[in-house]
Design a protein around this motif. Structure first.
Motif, PDB file in Angstrom:
ATOM      1  N   SER A  36       0.833  -1.207   0.000  1.00  0.00           N
ATOM      2  CA  SER A  36       0.000   0.000   0.000  1.00  0.00           C
ATOM      3  C   SER A  36       0.865   1.253   0.000  1.00  0.00           C
ATOM      4  O   SER A  36       0.523   2.260  -0.623  1.00  0.00           O
TER       5      SER A  36
ATOM      6  N   THR B   8      -0.249   7.889  -5.734  1.00  0.00           N
ATOM      7  CA  THR B   8      -1.204   8.856  -5.204  1.00  0.00           C
ATOM      8  C   THR B   8      -0.513  10.187  -4.934  1.00  0.00           C
ATOM      9  O   THR B   8      -1.010  11.251  -5.304  1.00  0.00           O
TER      10      THR B   8
ATOM     11  N   ASN C  79      -5.675   4.723  -0.013  1.00  0.00           N
ATOM     12  CA  ASN C  79      -4.486   3.884  -0.118  1.00  0.00           C
ATOM     13  C   ASN C  79      -4.121   3.260   1.226  1.00  0.00           C
ATOM     14  O   ASN C  79      -3.722   2.096   1.304  1.00  0.00           O
TER      15      ASN C  79
END
Length: 396
Positions: free
Chosen positions: A139, A146, A260
């Motif tokens: 992640s 992101t 996320n």
């Protein structure tokens, strides 16, 4: 030290891989922000400049699995450092690009390097981090993309506005150098290395379970992008002030950071089982937009929830593909690691196309219903995969 604990070396590696994906993501996505600058400077139309984006995505999707298969026996550390060095050179060449064809060729080669590096980063994270913490590690690595959208792209766009689009590639070149130094000191030297033929690698793609797992993230991303692709027209239909749209999009990206983080928590235990219901919630959120956009505040809240749901699938499906490859074709984990980024690009293309058809044939807001239906199909496919997994465990 317990198997579930993360050492300082683990964290240094995680942050290095996150930095790497941030740099790669910034280089990939920033082209959208400087597209008009490129078209004006190179004396081409915006539509022609747009092919720099589509050519990158197509090359990424097609070439990444092929190169991953062909280089599966390469020493991972040396191969990654070589690719990062190549990335730096390509971005440096972009600085001095003087023609559309030159920049197009550079972007297509950069797409190959980017796809392979992303896949290798996922493999390194999944191999070197304790199993119980793999979800968190993956992640974080996905989080680099992101941050690229939230931080890297706006900075690159501002630099192009202040100077020229060439200066934006100075930024990505420098960032590439930082990623190289961090990788040189933190990438482990002892990583798995499988020797297998291209035939062995691509046999993975003929397995129905792998294909099924591939289309889970494709449909998940497809549901989001059926709506996200047309988010700006939707915001205008909601009577959002033109001056606020960029701020709303920034907020959308900022919320995805939390998406996320949640993705890592979902992947920590029974990820595919949890995703069944994640997709159902995603479908509800997307379909609800059909009504909530009638009210500006409710619509914004709903769009925020859409962002929160958007990438919850990433970590779980990435690990799922690698784990399935470990069961059905252990020598093809490299190829399996590349499938998630490819699946996301397929999903983006699928969602955008479906949304475009509905938009042009009917009412704009109908794209929200299409997105919801696609998410429901993702849930059904996940339910089926989870059921087959349980059956497999009983046989074992």
């Amino acid at each position: 030290m317990q198997d579930t604990a993360l050492s300082k070396q683990h964290w240094f590696l995680i942050f290095t891989l996150t930095l790497l994906t941030f740099v790669l993501g910034t280089s990939e996505f920033v082209i959208v922000g400087i597209l008009t600058d490129i078209s004006s400077n190179l004396h081409i139309t915006n539509a022609k400049a747009g092919t720099l984006v589509s050519a990158f995505a197509i090359t990424f999707a097609i070439a990444t699995p092929i190169v991953m298969s062909a280089t599966s026996n390469f020493p991972k550390r040396k191969w990654m450092l070589f690719l990062i060095g190549t990335f730096i050179v390509l971005n440096a060449l972009s600085i001095i690009s003087t023609s559309y064809l030159m920049l197009l060729a550079i972007r297509m080669v950069t797409a190959i390097v980017t796809g392979v590096l992303i896949s290798l980063a996922m493999i390194v994270a999944s191999e070197t981090i304790p199993v119980a913490k793999r979800g968190i590690a993956i992640s974080f690595v996905f989080g680099g993309f992101t941050l690229a959208n939230v931080v890297g792209v706006p900075i690159g766009t501002v630099i192009a506005e202040w100077y020229t689009w060439h200066a934006t590639f100075i930024l990505t070149t420098v960032l590439g150098g930082v990623a190289f130094v961090a990788s040189f000191f933190n990438l482990p030297s002892e990583l798995s290395q499988y020797r297998s033929s291209m035939r062995d690698q691509f046999s993975l793609l003929t397995h129905p379970r792998i294909l099924m797992a591939f289309f889970i993230p494709s449909l998940g991303f497809g549901g989001t992008y059926a709506v996200f692709t047309y988010l700006v027209p939707i915001l205008k239909q909601m009577n959002a002030p033109s001056s606020s749209i960029s701020l709303i999009l920034f907020g959308y990206g900022f919320i995805s950071i939390f998406s996320n983080i949640l993705a890592g928590k979902i992947a920590s235990h029974n990820p595919i089982g949890r995703l069944r219901f994640v997709f159902l919630i995603q479908a509800f959120v997307l379909i609800a937009l059909y009504w909530t956009t009638d009210n500006f505040i409710f619509g914004l809240v709903n769009i925020g929830l859409m962002s929160l749901m958007a990438i919850l699938l990433t970590t779980s499906t990435q690990l799922y593909l690698i784990d399935l490859a470990g069961i059905y074709q252990p020598k093809a984990t490299g190829l399996a690691a590349s499938l998630m980024p490819v699946a996301s690009n397929v999903g983006i293309a699928l969602g955008s196309a479906l949304g475009g058809i509905v938009y042009h044939e009917g009412t704009l807001i109908n794209v929200t219903l299409v997105g919801g239906v696609v998410a429901i199909f993702a849930s059904l496919l996940t339910f089926l995969s989870h059921r087959l997994d349980k059956q497999q465990k009983k046989l074992v």
